[in-house]
Design an enzyme around this catalytic site. Sequence first.
Site, PDB file in Angstrom:
ATOM      1  N   GLN A   1       0.833  -1.205   0.000  1.00 20.09           N
ATOM      2  CA  GLN A   1       0.000   0.000   0.000  1.00 20.09           C
ATOM      3  C   GLN A   1       0.867   1.254   0.000  1.00 20.09           C
ATOM      4  O   GLN A   1       1.698   1.421   0.909  1.00 20.09           O
ATOM      5  CB  GLN A   1      -0.897  -0.007   1.245  1.00 20.09           C
ATOM      6  CG  GLN A   1      -1.863   1.165   1.305  1.00 20.09           C
ATOM      7  CD  GLN A   1      -2.510   1.283   2.664  1.00 20.09           C
ATOM      8  OE1 GLN A   1      -1.832   1.326   3.681  1.00 20.09           O
ATOM      9  NE2 GLN A   1      -3.820   1.330   2.696  1.00 20.09           N
ATOM     10  N   GLY A   2       0.677   2.133  -0.984  1.00 22.44           N
ATOM     11  CA  GLY A   2       1.476   3.359  -1.051  1.00 22.44           C
ATOM     12  C   GLY A   2       0.641   4.586  -0.750  1.00 22.44           C
ATOM     13  O   GLY A   2       0.237   5.319  -1.653  1.00 22.44           O
TER      14      GLY A   2
ATOM     15  N   SER B   1       1.049   6.656   2.716  1.00 17.53           N
ATOM     16  CA  SER B   1       1.795   7.645   3.507  1.00 17.53           C
ATOM     17  C   SER B   1       2.969   8.228   2.736  1.00 17.53           C
ATOM     18  O   SER B   1       3.583   7.558   1.913  1.00 17.53           O
ATOM     19  CB  SER B   1       2.347   6.984   4.776  1.00 17.53           C
ATOM     20  OG  SER B   1       1.321   6.702   5.661  1.00 17.53           O
TER      21      SER B   1
ATOM     22  N   SER C   1       4.704  -1.216   4.059  1.00 15.01           N
ATOM     23  CA  SER C   1       4.940  -2.538   4.626  1.00 15.01           C
ATOM     24  C   SER C   1       5.016  -3.565   3.509  1.00 15.01           C
ATOM     25  O   SER C   1       4.163  -3.592   2.622  1.00 15.01           O
ATOM     26  CB  SER C   1       3.784  -2.844   5.577  1.00 15.01           C
ATOM     27  OG  SER C   1       3.936  -4.109   6.137  1.00 15.01           O
TER      28      SER C   1
ATOM     29  N   GLU D   1     -15.725  -5.574   8.594  1.00  9.02           N
ATOM     30  CA  GLU D   1     -14.627  -6.501   8.706  1.00  9.02           C
ATOM     31  C   GLU D   1     -13.857  -6.241  10.007  1.00  9.02           C
ATOM     32  O   GLU D   1     -13.514  -7.158  10.743  1.00  9.02           O
ATOM     33  CB  GLU D   1     -13.709  -6.341   7.510  1.00  9.02           C
ATOM     34  CG  GLU D   1     -12.663  -7.425   7.446  1.00  9.02           C
ATOM     35  CD  GLU D   1     -11.794  -7.290   6.222  1.00  9.02           C
ATOM     36  OE1 GLU D   1     -12.071  -6.396   5.399  1.00  9.02           O
ATOM     37  OE2 GLU D   1     -10.859  -8.078   6.113  1.00  9.02           O
TER      38      GLU D   1
ATOM     39  N   GLU E   1      -3.571  10.663  18.420  1.00  7.62           N
ATOM     40  CA  GLU E   1      -4.087  12.031  18.351  1.00  7.62           C
ATOM     41  C   GLU E   1      -5.196  12.132  17.302  1.00  7.62           C
ATOM     42  O   GLU E   1      -6.252  12.732  17.542  1.00  7.62           O
ATOM     43  CB  GLU E   1      -2.957  13.015  18.003  1.00  7.62           C
ATOM     44  CG  GLU E   1      -1.988  13.313  19.142  1.00  7.62           C
ATOM     45  CD  GLU E   1      -1.035  12.166  19.463  1.00  7.62           C
ATOM     46  OE1 GLU E   1      -0.832  11.286  18.599  1.00  7.62           O
ATOM     47  OE2 GLU E   1      -0.497  12.137  20.583  1.00  7.62           O
TER      48      GLU E   1
END
Lengths: 353, 353, 413, 413
Positions: free
Chosen positions: D141-142, D144, D176, D259, D392
């Site tokens: 997953q790209g 961030s 990841s 899910e 936060e």
Amino acid sequence: MKFEFTEEHQALRSLIAGVCEQQADPRACYDGQSMIDTRLWSVLCSAGVVGVGVPEAYEGGGGGPVEQVIIAEELGRAVAAVPFSEHAAAAETVALLGSEEQRKRLLFPLARGEAVAGIVLPTPANLKAVEAHRDGARWRLSGHIPLIPNAGAATALLVPAHEDGQVRWLVTEAAQVSALPTVDRTRPAAAAEFGDADAELLSGTDISERPGELLMTLAAAEAAGAAASALQTTARYTTERHQFGLPIGTFQAVKHRLADMLVAVENARSAVYGAAWALAEGETAALSASLAQAVATGNAVAVVSDAVQLHGGIGVTWECDLHLYLRRVKALEATYGSPSTHRGRIADSLLDR
Amino acid sequence: MKFEFTEEHQALRSLIAGVCEQQADPRACYDGQSMIDTRLWSVLCSAGVVGVGVPEAYEGGGGGPVEQVIIAEELGRAVAAVPFSEHAAAAETVALLGSEEQRKRLLFPLARGEAVAGIVLPTPANLKAVEAHRDGARWRLSGHIPLIPNAGAATALLVPAHEDGQVRWLVTEAAQVSALPTVDRTRPAAAAEFGDADAELLSGTDISERPGELLMTLAAAEAAGAAASALQTTARYTTERHQFGLPIGTFQAVKHRLADMLVAVENARSAVYGAAWALAEGETAALSASLAQAVATGNAVAVVSDAVQLHGGIGVTWECDLHLYLRRVKALEATYGSPSTHRGRIADSLLDR
Amino acid sequence: MQQETLAPSGLGELDIDLSEDDAAFAEEWMTWLDTHLPAMHEKLADAGRDADKQALARDWQSQMAAGGWAAITWPLEFGGRAATARQQLIFYLTSAERRVPPLAGRIGINLCGPTLIAHGTSEQQQRFLPPMLDGRHVWCQGFSEPGAGSDLASLRTRGVVDGDSLVITGQKIWTSGAQYADWMFALVRTDPDAPKRRGISFVLVPMTANGIEVRPIRQISGDAGFNEVFLDEVRVPLTNVIGELNGGWNVTRTTLANERAILFMGQQMALTATLRKAITMAKVADPQGVRAADDPHFRDRIAQAWIDVELVRLNGMRNLARVLAGKEPGPEGAMSKLFGQHVEQKLHELALDLGGEFAILDRGAPDAPNRGKWALGWLRTRASTIGGGTSEIQRNVLAERILGQPRDPWADA
Amino acid sequence: MQQETLAPSGLGELDIDLSEDDAAFAEEWMTWLDTHLPAMHEKLADAGRDADKQALARDWQSQMAAGGWAAITWPLEFGGRAATARQQLIFYLTSAERRVPPLAGRIGINLCGPTLIAHGTSEQQQRFLPPMLDGRHVWCQGFSEPGAGSDLASLRTRGVVDGDSLVITGQKIWTSGAQYADWMFALVRTDPDAPKRRGISFVLVPMTANGIEVRPIRQISGDAGFNEVFLDEVRVPLTNVIGELNGGWNVTRTTLANERAILFMGQQMALTATLRKAITMAKVADPQGVRAADDPHFRDRIAQAWIDVELVRLNGMRNLARVLAGKEPGPEGAMSKLFGQHVEQKLHELALDLGGEFAILDRGAPDAPNRGKWALGWLRTRASTIGGGTSEIQRNVLAERILGQPRDPWADA
């Protein structure tokens, strides 16, 4: 008066800070197999810092707990990988309990830092683990201590043992000291095997808790310094890192956490200075040292953890120095009695008289 | 399945909420000398709420712990000044341990709320304080209990006593019950003097901890309800109150405190529902009841304290209802074992087998 | 060991050298107290109603003023002693040790007096300071408003210039002592069009003026120490404005930092007294034979409470050492308020909790712990983190001023 | 009593009625596991290097896909089973109980797959789903970026349309599994002039493309599970854009709430296992004869840890009951992530602390508690409150969505 830092104190602080900034390399203990930051240690030796608490007559600095606390705090700020606190407490023990002849022989190399000293505290478990036998004019030590904090580089050990119903202190250079891998690699622990190791008995019988109290205070000062540094780094980061078009220090959630960190840091410093002055005035400092430990190490863990949180993703990378601080303060918290242990001692004194 | 609230449960919740909104007047216990919100009690009696746990055969609602928890939670939301939890636990004791004859005679007035019951829990101190002697078919109680929670309005007391090496339960209407001034005036405590007070022994010998576990669960539900209400009030207030030209709920310091309050409230409710279902299924509920007490009362004190803080000056005025909640949750926290006491019981069960 | 560590901080604890002047000051003060204090303690012990106590507090203030002790920080010309930091320290320590009663007019002397001395005209000083000093005029502070709590600059009480008068309409809140006060020093918006902090004036208002109504605010403890003050077209002469018209914001900023550095001593002594009492009671069994001192949970909290109170003391000492050495107060001073108010709140919660199940009992119940005083103290200290600047505001201040964080976007520049 | 309360939540715990379909589903799954699982467990026990494990995880995924178990929530037409909530629950519970190994491509199956199914064209589905399902294509997953952590919408990786291609340049972080992945689904800014959330596209990028460089990020634990991915003029066809060009923000919002409601089971079991191990070790004496179980401080923290883990379970059960009854997830679900990540962090800190002074020892020291695994777990979980949305951000979300507070002024509308 108490709590007033003189200009000499400030100069000492600046000196240590400067030396650390230029010479300290705690990563050396992570990347290589080194047990000590050799370069920093030798600079500290040359500057007379290592023996600051040794009387001037033995080439020491003639300083006291206040000076030592300033040094430990600044070393903590830099996560410096040198066993200053343990070395200082060991030297203090020799200075307090050694005969004149012993002081002359033993203190010079300690003051110069040629010998690196470790110290075993007289806890019930440690006293049970080691036995001392007389052997002519010398002594022999037998037994095994599984964990001596920050003694990975020690060439000499101060060891307490029961002798004739009393606790006495011995010095040995013959123990088999094996460094142990530690979570904080800048304070490598060691195990010691005393296979009838040659030792000498310090002549003083006036057993004092002072070595332990001094050591606890200095370790607490390291923690306070580490926390102060992590706060400073974080407060700078939060003015630089932008999210939603603003420095994240603009957000109250960040600001208020920083404010709580400040309170924790200043409380840690106050507690440490209180113990330093109590020791300097020769009072019983057991409660003050417990206060310093309970506040400084616990607060430091909280502050550095918050620093990691406020750094976000970058705070959990190997590359960011914060984890060196996190490991250090956690190690300090566990080492000389946890905060709850020290609160327990305080409670005993308040409630069980 | 577990944790699934049916439509009937929701209807019961709405019913109680509606009754409280229209009828509850906790201030009556502050302004006057009343020990109970008489009007609310009689409405609850008419609606069959007071006897919800009593079997239908005795004019009760035939409900169980889940229904009782819903009621206690809603009463807590309104700081209602009625001894529902204690009354329910007392009735449960009679239903569990009374003979058929006793149930017939004693449960009807309890189900109708004509009698208001208090209950003394079988703690070691209470068992030591009261003695029971046989007197023909009846019994006599002697001794003094200095503190019975929420029994200021009680006309009948359920009292445990040692008899023949066993703990047995007795019912008396003859004790001299004196109401005591309490910080939370909506749960007035009482002291009881048993001067050879006439009593009867419940026939069941199958001593169960269930009355205490039920009572702890219901008191925890009151606390969870009070906390939920204080959060709701505060979340509304923070969208209305402006400072610096914005609703204060815009500020992250306020927002994040609200978020933590929400977590605390939902955890309290989860803990209470867990205990309710454990009781409903007849399992041993000691740990679940301790969990409910430890979480719900402690969290409720934190949440209501935060609610006061977020209200600022107005939150510390007599006029603002928050202090009724603050007093209530603090009283609940102290009453049936503090959170730390309950954590202690949990620790015993985890560590001392 | 306990005796040393729990003893109130006496002079010895400070380990300061007293100059000859300081020693003479201390000597004079002790002698004066020996003469005047015992009689006042007796009278106070007999006083019943609040009004009686108020009258005695004024009486005491006039005695203190006559002796030159009512406002020792004021300059000599206004009846003060221009006391040095060391002398203030001696004064506060001994006042606490000897239980010197508070002055009726301490709000005026501590807050309004220094402002008048710094910003008032000679006429204003001559007119207001003497009766402020001797207790003829008791003052209250009119800063907070219902809509302006943490955001003081947004106040809405209006002052309209009408000839040589200012006509004031609005509402003040949390006005401590307004029910007894003769005068109020207030912030009033005199230019509605100026940016928030501009257009505010610092005005002295007689509480006897037409149009003033005082309504007590009952607190959650049941006390009524605070008030609302309603002002309906209250007319005061323009000569009652201190400093420039519309220049009131700067006037209020007259800093009291040095004074605060020493006042911590009083706070720490109060905390020590509460802690000591709590510890004493923890060792006594409750009516069911339970001793809090045997409970590991309470042992830990008592130790933490001792630590907290020690930290208040140590922070204060650090700050004091700086001030006495002529340096600026450090960060440990700025954080003292935030930390101190939490410590006070926590300590009173502990004292209450130590009562166990009996903690729920209030005054009048025979088994109420500390005769219900713990419950009262607990209720009162719920306001500790709100009054005089909420903890939220304190945290903002610390982060911005000490740690250099950006201001909130909505705050004024 | 402990045995009941510390037991992992089995099916019995749920007290749900299984329909015939559900029972058949459970039966089929168990039978399949009996056939395939033992061999895989053996292989895994022998595997040494990370690369071997990765190969085995792909092998396992192909077996699972062949059996129809790799993506049970996907529709039947794409090789899924359109599993009901109850069936998912059965699946996750038994997976945890029987230690079913994770799939190599779980990120693609759980996150990208449902997005393709909801927003992809039929061609895209046909092309990408089959290899995603059977493990031929592993996805990362790209999302961030270094400058866009909490503020995802401020991402700066640029995609410029050039004919029928998109040319992508920029940097992704915290990716990841990028070192093993064949494909990445990424958010890319395709209209720099549009407001922040507009102008973003959801793009599929082959990791073998020219211009891609993957650099591992070493974490404080020493692990390198995350990566930086640098993209330098990486060219992909426009047919790799999912949904509208510039419409990627909506595409990413495909909700996974249902899910998540079930996934808590895995979390709670991991917590229970850690807690149970910590309790067991607390009862054993350390090399100096000290038992943590004898220390009142640790007793209290252990009880609190049990309470915390129970609360994670109870919150999950409440939420699950709602979802199984066909209702919207409640607030207890929304807060589970915030609370759960704190519990995980606290629990690992407790496990470490239980070691007392020996806690400082790392792997390789003979007396290191739990052979240094507690230290490793403690370091790893420092990221629990940061990854996947900081605490936060979670608090902001709760206050705004559940408690109706105004949005931060600087957030997009």
